[in-house]
Design a protein around this motif. Structure first.
Motif, PDB file in Angstrom:
ATOM      1  N   ARG A 189       0.842  -1.203  -0.070  1.00  0.00           N
ATOM      2  CA  ARG A 189       0.040  -0.027   0.090  1.00  0.00           C
ATOM      3  C   ARG A 189       0.964   1.246   0.109  1.00  0.00           C
ATOM      4  O   ARG A 189       0.742   2.252  -0.865  1.00  0.00           O
ATOM      5  N   GLU A 190       1.807   1.414   1.053  1.00  0.00           N
ATOM      6  CA  GLU A 190       2.838   2.373   0.812  1.00  0.00           C
ATOM      7  C   GLU A 190       3.832   2.451  -0.200  1.00  0.00           C
ATOM      8  O   GLU A 190       3.913   3.551  -0.793  1.00  0.00           O
ATOM      9  N   LEU A 191       4.297   1.262  -0.896  1.00  0.00           N
ATOM     10  CA  LEU A 191       4.987   1.374  -1.935  1.00  0.00           C
ATOM     11  C   LEU A 191       4.276   1.969  -3.178  1.00  0.00           C
ATOM     12  O   LEU A 191       4.984   2.410  -3.874  1.00  0.00           O
ATOM     13  N   CYS A 192       2.874   1.739  -3.322  1.00  0.00           N
ATOM     14  CA  CYS A 192       2.317   2.224  -4.571  1.00  0.00           C
ATOM     15  C   CYS A 192       2.462   4.013  -4.488  1.00  0.00           C
ATOM     16  O   CYS A 192       2.501   4.311  -5.756  1.00  0.00           O
ATOM     17  N   ALA A 193       2.451   4.440  -3.654  1.00  0.00           N
ATOM     18  CA  ALA A 193       2.838   5.826  -3.474  1.00  0.00           C
ATOM     19  C   ALA A 193       4.040   6.421  -3.922  1.00  0.00           C
ATOM     20  O   ALA A 193       4.127   7.451  -4.255  1.00  0.00           O
ATOM     21  N   VAL A 194       5.035   5.608  -3.782  1.00  0.00           N
ATOM     22  CA  VAL A 194       6.361   6.179  -3.847  1.00  0.00           C
ATOM     23  C   VAL A 194       7.413   5.411  -4.963  1.00  0.00           C
ATOM     24  O   VAL A 194       8.334   5.882  -5.145  1.00  0.00           O
ATOM     25  N   ILE A 195       6.842   4.418  -5.345  1.00  0.00           N
ATOM     26  CA  ILE A 195       7.855   3.589  -6.123  1.00  0.00           C
ATOM     27  C   ILE A 195       7.927   4.431  -7.530  1.00  0.00           C
ATOM     28  O   ILE A 195       7.066   5.059  -8.219  1.00  0.00           O
ATOM     29  N   THR A 196       9.285   4.167  -8.029  1.00  0.00           N
ATOM     30  CA  THR A 196       9.624   4.997  -9.257  1.00  0.00           C
ATOM     31  C   THR A 196       9.681   3.947 -10.454  1.00  0.00           C
ATOM     32  O   THR A 196       9.689   2.707 -10.197  1.00  0.00           O
ATOM     33  N   ASP A 197       9.724   4.338 -11.507  1.00  0.00           N
ATOM     34  CA  ASP A 197       9.861   3.623 -12.783  1.00  0.00           C
ATOM     35  C   ASP A 197      11.087   2.942 -12.866  1.00  0.00           C
ATOM     36  O   ASP A 197      11.095   1.707 -13.354  1.00  0.00           O
ATOM     37  N   VAL A 220       3.486  -6.827  -9.297  1.00  0.00           N
ATOM     38  CA  VAL A 220       4.451  -5.695  -9.952  1.00  0.00           C
ATOM     39  C   VAL A 220       3.816  -4.948 -11.089  1.00  0.00           C
ATOM     40  O   VAL A 220       3.607  -3.780 -11.103  1.00  0.00           O
ATOM     41  N   ASP A 221       2.664  -5.824 -11.651  1.00  0.00           N
ATOM     42  CA  ASP A 221       1.964  -4.958 -12.511  1.00  0.00           C
ATOM     43  C   ASP A 221       0.971  -3.986 -12.112  1.00  0.00           C
ATOM     44  O   ASP A 221       0.825  -2.751 -12.403  1.00  0.00           O
ATOM     45  N   ALA A 222       0.511  -4.441 -10.820  1.00  0.00           N
ATOM     46  CA  ALA A 222      -0.323  -3.399 -10.133  1.00  0.00           C
ATOM     47  C   ALA A 222       0.505  -2.291  -9.569  1.00  0.00           C
ATOM     48  O   ALA A 222      -0.048  -1.141  -9.723  1.00  0.00           O
ATOM     49  N   LEU A 223       1.511  -2.592  -8.957  1.00  0.00           N
ATOM     50  CA  LEU A 223       2.374  -1.441  -8.580  1.00  0.00           C
ATOM     51  C   LEU A 223       2.805  -0.706  -9.791  1.00  0.00           C
ATOM     52  O   LEU A 223       2.844   0.550  -9.269  1.00  0.00           O
ATOM     53  N   GLU A 224       3.059  -0.929 -10.962  1.00  0.00           N
ATOM     54  CA  GLU A 224       3.516  -0.214 -11.925  1.00  0.00           C
ATOM     55  C   GLU A 224       2.352   0.708 -12.235  1.00  0.00           C
ATOM     56  O   GLU A 224       2.527   1.840 -12.786  1.00  0.00           O
ATOM     57  N   LYS A 225       1.092   0.403 -12.255  1.00  0.00           N
ATOM     58  CA  LYS A 225      -0.156   0.971 -12.394  1.00  0.00           C
ATOM     59  C   LYS A 225      -0.584   1.992 -11.166  1.00  0.00           C
ATOM     60  O   LYS A 225      -1.149   2.804 -11.397  1.00  0.00           O
ATOM     61  N   ARG A 226       0.366   1.833 -10.110  1.00  0.00           N
ATOM     62  CA  ARG A 226       0.005   2.548  -8.745  1.00  0.00           C
ATOM     63  C   ARG A 226      -1.341   2.281  -8.300  1.00  0.00           C
ATOM     64  O   ARG A 226      -2.103   3.125  -7.985  1.00  0.00           O
ATOM     65  N   ASP A 227      -2.001   0.872  -8.589  1.00  0.00           N
ATOM     66  CA  ASP A 227      -3.197   0.547  -8.210  1.00  0.00           C
ATOM     67  C   ASP A 227      -3.405  -0.118  -6.947  1.00  0.00           C
ATOM     68  O   ASP A 227      -2.799  -1.225  -6.332  1.00  0.00           O
ATOM     69  N   VAL A 228      -3.466   0.822  -5.854  1.00  0.00           N
ATOM     70  CA  VAL A 228      -3.327   0.277  -4.486  1.00  0.00           C
ATOM     71  C   VAL A 228      -4.222  -0.819  -4.045  1.00  0.00           C
ATOM     72  O   VAL A 228      -3.848  -1.837  -3.581  1.00  0.00           O
ATOM     73  N   ARG A 229      -5.592  -0.661  -4.465  1.00  0.00           N
ATOM     74  CA  ARG A 229      -6.321  -1.685  -4.132  1.00  0.00           C
ATOM     75  C   ARG A 229      -6.117  -3.289  -4.683  1.00  0.00           C
ATOM     76  O   ARG A 229      -5.939  -4.108  -4.061  1.00  0.00           O
ATOM     77  N   ALA A 230      -5.622  -3.222  -6.066  1.00  0.00           N
ATOM     78  CA  ALA A 230      -5.189  -4.272  -6.518  1.00  0.00           C
ATOM     79  C   ALA A 230      -3.995  -5.058  -6.199  1.00  0.00           C
ATOM     80  O   ALA A 230      -3.887  -5.897  -5.940  1.00  0.00           O
ATOM     81  N   ALA A 231      -3.006  -3.881  -5.800  1.00  0.00           N
ATOM     82  CA  ALA A 231      -1.653  -4.372  -5.049  1.00  0.00           C
ATOM     83  C   ALA A 231      -1.960  -5.181  -3.931  1.00  0.00           C
ATOM     84  O   ALA A 231      -1.196  -6.310  -3.622  1.00  0.00           O
ATOM     85  N   VAL A 232      -2.711  -4.534  -3.083  1.00  0.00           N
ATOM     86  CA  VAL A 232      -2.851  -5.181  -1.766  1.00  0.00           C
ATOM     87  C   VAL A 232      -3.794  -6.363  -1.554  1.00  0.00           C
ATOM     88  O   VAL A 232      -3.474  -7.334  -1.231  1.00  0.00           O
TER      89      VAL A 232
END
Length: 258
Positions: free
Chosen positions: A120-128, A208-220
């Motif tokens: 959840r936190e990583l979605c907000a800060v992860i870089t390309d 990782v696909d969800a993280l790349e989209k910054r999709d918090v709900r999907a990533a969690v």
């Protein structure tokens, strides 16, 4: 007259092989204390399934492998005991730990709480650039799965979770997850059924696909599903038949109930 050495048991030879291989890959000489190197080697051998739960860890045998005193070996075993990877018992010595069903369930409960919050936190800060780093790790995982490299894929699939914590820059969380992953490896050795490494690797790709989209709900959701799938692949509640059913030869009919 020289002392006659007793032949080494096969289990002792397996410990020699497992620890010696890990010792060759635990870093450059002098990069850590001798005690730390022994701890790292035993931990690596457990994670990579070269030391099984219940394996006896004889102090003198380990001292011979690392060419150190038994005092240093004892220090390493005490540290591993505090990390719950080794059990120390009077008169029985040190053995690779054998986690209980209750402990296994607790480990996965803690991982679920930590790793859901982590993504959840990583979605907000992860870089390309970090996404690209994760993609490279996923390729290494996939290659290890294709090669049927059991020790390699086991290490890489576990490292994925620690890598996510390090991308947050939170070394405390990364170390905590590394400890939990080590305990999870022991649990898997004891309770894992036919588990598909390909399935776990595919779930990592989805995360990782969800993280790349910054999709918090999907990533969690995907992380929770992934950990739930891993836990469901463990035989934590095996069916235990009654003694009569277990011991009765299959050719004999079941006696009538009086």
């Amino acid at each position: 007259m020289p002392a006659v050495r007793k032949p080494r048991s096969s289990s002792a030879a397996e410990v020699d092989e497992g620890l010696a291989e890990a010792a060759q890959t635990d870093g450059k000489p002098g990069s850590a204390s001798v005690t730390d190197r022994i701890v790292e080697s035993i931990t690596t051998a457990i994670i990579e399934r070269r030391l099984m739960p219940g394996t006896k860890l004889a102090e003198q045998q380990i001292a011979d492998i690392f060419q150190v005193s038994r005092t240093l070996v004892r220090q390493a075993l005490n540290q591993l005991s505090r990390d719950h990877l080794v059990t120390l018992e009077p008169a029985r010595g040190a053995h690779v730990a054998q986690p209980s069903v209750e402990e296994a369930q607790q480990v996965f409960a803690v991982r679920g709480m930590l790793e859901a919050a982590m993504v959840r936190e990583l979605c907000a800060v992860i870089t390309d650039a970090q996404i690209a780093e994760l993609r490279r790790h996923l390729r290494d995982e996939a290659n290890a799965v294709v090669r049927t490299d059991v020790s390699g894929r086991t290490r890489l699939l576990a490292d994925f979770h620690v890598k996510l914590a390090r991308l947050l820059g939170n070394e405390v969380l990364a170390q905590l997850l590394a400890d939990l992953l080590s305990r999870s490896s022991l649990i898997s050795l004891m309770y894992q059924s036919a588990h598909s490494a390909e399935h776990s690797q595919a779930e990592h790709v989805e995360i990782v696909d969800a993280l790349e989209k910054r999709d918090v709900r999907a990533a969690v959701r995907l992380m929770q599903q992934h950990l739930g799938n891993v836990e469901r692949n463990l035989r934590l509640n095996p069916r235990v038949p009654d003694l009569a059913s277990a011991l009765r030869p299959p050719s004999l009919p079941t006696p009538p109930t009086p």
